[in-house]
Enzyme design. Structure first.
Site, PDB file in Angstrom:
ATOM      1  CD  GLU A 142      -2.811  -1.086   2.063  1.00 36.13           C
ATOM      2  OE1 GLU A 142      -2.832  -0.363   3.330  1.00 36.13           O
ATOM      3  OE2 GLU A 142      -4.069  -1.590   2.164  1.00 36.13           O
ATOM      4  CD  GLU A 298      -3.827  -6.030   2.990  1.00 35.59           C
ATOM      5  OE1 GLU A 298      -4.441  -5.301   3.663  1.00 35.59           O
ATOM      6  OE2 GLU A 298      -2.627  -5.894   2.975  1.00 35.59           O
TER       7      GLU A 298
HETATM    8  C1  GAL Z   1      -3.917  -2.642   5.193  1.00 34.53           C
HETATM    9  C2  GAL Z   1      -2.660  -3.217   5.381  1.00 34.53           C
HETATM   10  C3  GAL Z   1      -2.400  -4.327   6.297  1.00 34.53           C
HETATM   11  C4  GAL Z   1      -3.180  -4.037   7.486  1.00 34.53           C
HETATM   12  C5  GAL Z   1      -4.556  -3.967   7.174  1.00 34.53           C
HETATM   13  C6  GAL Z   1      -5.590  -3.809   8.299  1.00 34.53           C
HETATM   14  O1  GAL Z   1      -3.968  -1.168   5.025  1.00 34.53           O
HETATM   15  O2  GAL Z   1      -1.956  -3.347   4.079  1.00 34.53           O
HETATM   16  O3  GAL Z   1      -1.014  -4.443   6.420  1.00 34.53           O
HETATM   17  O4  GAL Z   1      -2.629  -3.191   8.270  1.00 34.53           O
HETATM   18  O5  GAL Z   1      -4.675  -2.472   6.385  1.00 34.53           O
HETATM   19  O6  GAL Z   1      -6.909  -3.412   7.880  1.00 34.53           O
END
Ligand code: GAL
Length: 663
Positions: A142, A298
């Site tokens: 990110e 994710e």
């Molecule tokens: C994302 C990130 C992850 C984790 C996740 C939690 O932004 O890539 O590493 O922190 O959020 O929601």
């Protein structure tokens, strides 16, 4: 279908790893993203690498049949980097250093950071080239999520170089930024500072270029690592996880540089209709992938810890969220993270294996989800069929939200989301596209939407004019076409870039007071809805008024206009209509453009089609609590049942109806 998520074994004793693999098998996990934040474990001291533990993890995963999306681990430098090189730390707009202790504490322009990051990448690529588990490279994480821009001296020097490259000579920069205003005229690039805190409004042209520069600097970090990977493992695709419709970087520029578009999405837990914004995020991801399949890198099984309230998902919500992404082109669904952390800043963030362990509803849902995705494997490779295009533009976003604009209430994403929401409810699917620069780019769409497209170059303006001339229908909303790509106003009346195309000329913006609303009337004088935030003193120069204001600052002025141009139509919506009014306007615009929903969609049900050469897959997701029916025939890939003519979908239920031919 990829299923799995971020796997951070370095947070756990090695004795836990075999259990992880066994559980992954039980859940049907096919892919694990390994090592995203493992730099401190992989290189505990400068130049000393420890790969033994990772060797073991990759072998275990491979033995369990799990593919690896291997991170370059450069998302967060280890503490020693700041100790050795404090100049790598980012600095905020007020000159405060952002210290290590959370994550992403590096300046993207730092040559030292890039050197160390590419060195680690080189070691990893060399060691794991040819490892049978390696399926995908995951560079950084990110990018720009936290340190979107850095205002330090290193960045200042890099910004000056970037500007010299862009403008060639300082006079061109002076022209572009309008520096004759407030005595800002520069004699040399060396006089330019990043837009640090100033006594009052800073220069908007500079602010815009600083955003462009910052996006490019992060991209350069990504490219430096990607190039190492491509040299050493040319056959392994490379990605970095985007945050699709977040403002941090210009993802149109980034999308060209990845082999696979991957995206992270976290539901806004406080929003009862969060699935609408999710759908938009997924459509942006597909747009970035140029319509090709992409990967949800994710999302969460339940609570998200960084939101003000860690609202847990209700039973069935995760599968609905999940399938929305797949419906809209994702080739699977990965999560953050595999095992819920025991300590650290995200210990209250949900995971596939919760603190409660496998004796939990959440784990049972995870296992079901794995089975569901497995049944959807025929969908892999198919593409989404959309009805309408929506132009999305990061540069317009940055310019629209500069502090020195006519109303604090005009925000960039607002209209894009509103139009998208209305079409979603109407059963229509939207492709998100970049501002067109060459003719024919939009020809496949009967209707194109241009919400708050503030910065419009002459080439984009003429492509859109040709599009309409050739029979396209274009709906433009307020604060569009106002300025050129340097944020310099197109003179002669707003919206300068679209005046002729839309047949309107605005003499003055008339933003509304906080909370003020205006009523709208149709041409028979009948009440036709309501709007807020923005009105304009609009004059017709060829267009017809479709709706006018009943009250507010400009009663009697047109709020919605329509002009036939060549074989097409240009519509202009000059005010911020509420959701009901927006939906009714879009009904009219779609009807005229010949855009009709392929199925009758009951309220709360989302329908999206994916197509392959010989099959269609209709995803039906019931976000409501009431049962619903859809007239459709085929076989439900999830439940296995044959549907003769009518799909019954209980409240909260999902189905994916496969049809032999496009339906
Ligand atoms: C994302 C990130 C992850 C984790 C996740 C939690 O932004 O890539 O590493 O922190 O959020 O929601």
């Amino acid at each position: 279908m990829a299923f799995g998520g971020d796997y951070n074994p370095e947070q756990w004793p090695a004795q836990v790893w075999p259990e992880d693999i066994a559980l992954m098998r039980e859940a049907g996990v096919t892919m694990a993203t390994v090592g995203v934040f493992a730099w401190a474990h992989l290189e505990p001291r400068p130049g000393t690498y420890e790969f033994g533990w990772l060797d073991q993890v990759l072998d275990l995963l491979h033995g369990g049949g799990v593919d690896v999306d291997l991170a370059t681990a450069t998302a967060s430098p280890p503490p020693w980097l700041a100790q050795l090189h404090p100049e790598t730390l980012p600095v905020d707009v007020d000159g405060r250093t952002l210290w290590p202790g959370s994550r992403q504490a590096y300046c993207p322009s730092s040559a030292v950071f890039r050197e160390r990051a590419t060195a680690l990448t080189e070691e990893l690529a060399t060691r794991y080239a040819g490892h049978p588990a390696l399926a995908l490279w995951h560079v950084g994480n990110e990018y720009a999520c936290h340190t979107t821009c850095c205002w330090c001296d290193v960045s200042a020097a890099a910004f000056r170089e970037w500007l010299a490259d862009r403008y060639g000579d300082i006079e061109a920069l002076n022209q572009a930024w309008g520096t004759s205003f407030w005595s800002q005229r520069y004699g040399d690039f060396d006089q330019v500072f990043p837009p640090r805190s100033t006594p009052t409004f800073g220069n908007p042209g500079k602010a815009l270029d600083f955003r462009r520069f910052s996006s490019d600097e992060h991209l350069a970090c990504y490219i430096a690592e990607r190039d190492v990977l491509r040299r050493i493992t040319p056959d392994v695709p490379v990605t970095t996880n985007f945050m699709a419709h977040s403002e941090v970087v210009d993802y149109w520029r980034w999308a060209r540089e990845v082999d696979v578009v991957s995206n992270d999405h976290y539901l806004t837990a406080d929003d009862p209709d969060g699935h609408q914004e999710l759908a938009f995020s997924a459509d942006v991801s597909r747009g970035l992938a140029g319509g090709r399949p992409w990967l949800l890198m994710e999302h969460s099984t339940s609570a998200v810890n960084w939101q003000p309230r860690n609202v847990a998902k209700r039973p069935g919500e995760t599968v609905r969220n999940n399938l929305q992404h797949v419906a809209r082109g994702s080739e699977g669904a990965l999560f953050f993270q595999w095992r819920q952390s025991r300590a650290g800043a995200e210990k209250y963030h949900s995971a596939l294996v919760p603190h409660a362990g496998t004796e939990s509803r959440l784990w049972r849902e995870v296992v079901d989800l794995g089975a569901t995705l497995d049944r959807l494997s025929p969908v892999v490779g198919s593409t989404v069929r959309a009805d309408v295009a929506l132009i999305f533009d990061w540069e317009s976003w940055w310019a629209t939200e500069h502090v020195a604009t006519p109303s604090i209430d005009v925000t960039y994403r607002d209209r894009a989301l509103a139009l998208h929401r209305a079409l979603l409810a109407a059963g229509l699917t939207v492709d998100v596209v970049s501002p067109p620069t060459t003719g024919g780019q939009l020809a496949q769409y009967p209707l194109v939407l241009a919400p708050t497209l503030h910065l419009v170059s002459s080439s984009t303006a003429s492509v859109l004019a040709e599009y309409v001339q050739a029979g396209g229908h274009l709906l433009v909303t307020y604060f569009s076409g106002i300025a050129d790509e340097q944020d310099r106003v197109h003179l002669g009346g707003y919206p300068g870039a679209f005046r002729d195309l839309l047949g309107v000329r605005v003499q003055e913006f008339c933003p509304l007071r906080d909370g003020q609303t205006v009523r709208l009337l149709d041409q028979t004088g009948t009440d036709a809805g309501c709007s807020d935030v923005w009105t304009e003193d609009l004059h017709l120069t060829g267009a017809d008024a479709v709706l006018t204001y009943a009250d507010g600052p400009v009663p009697g002025c047109a709020a919605l206009t329509r002009q036939a141009r060549g074989a097409g139509v240009g519509w202009y919506l000059a005010t911020r209509t509420d959701d009901t009014t927006t939906a009714s306007i879009l009904r009219e615009v779609c009807a005229e453009a010949g855009v009709t929903a392929p199925y009758d969609v009951p309220a709360g049900v989302e329908l999206v089609r994916r197509h392959s050469d010989d099959a269609a897959y209709v995803f039906a997701i019931n976000h409501g609590s009431a049962d619903a029916t859809v007239q459709i025939a085929g076989t439900d890939l999830i439940g296995g049942s044959v549907i003769d003519a009518e799909l019954r979908l209980a409240g909260g239920a999902v189905a994916v109806v496969a049809q032999a031919a496009a339906g």
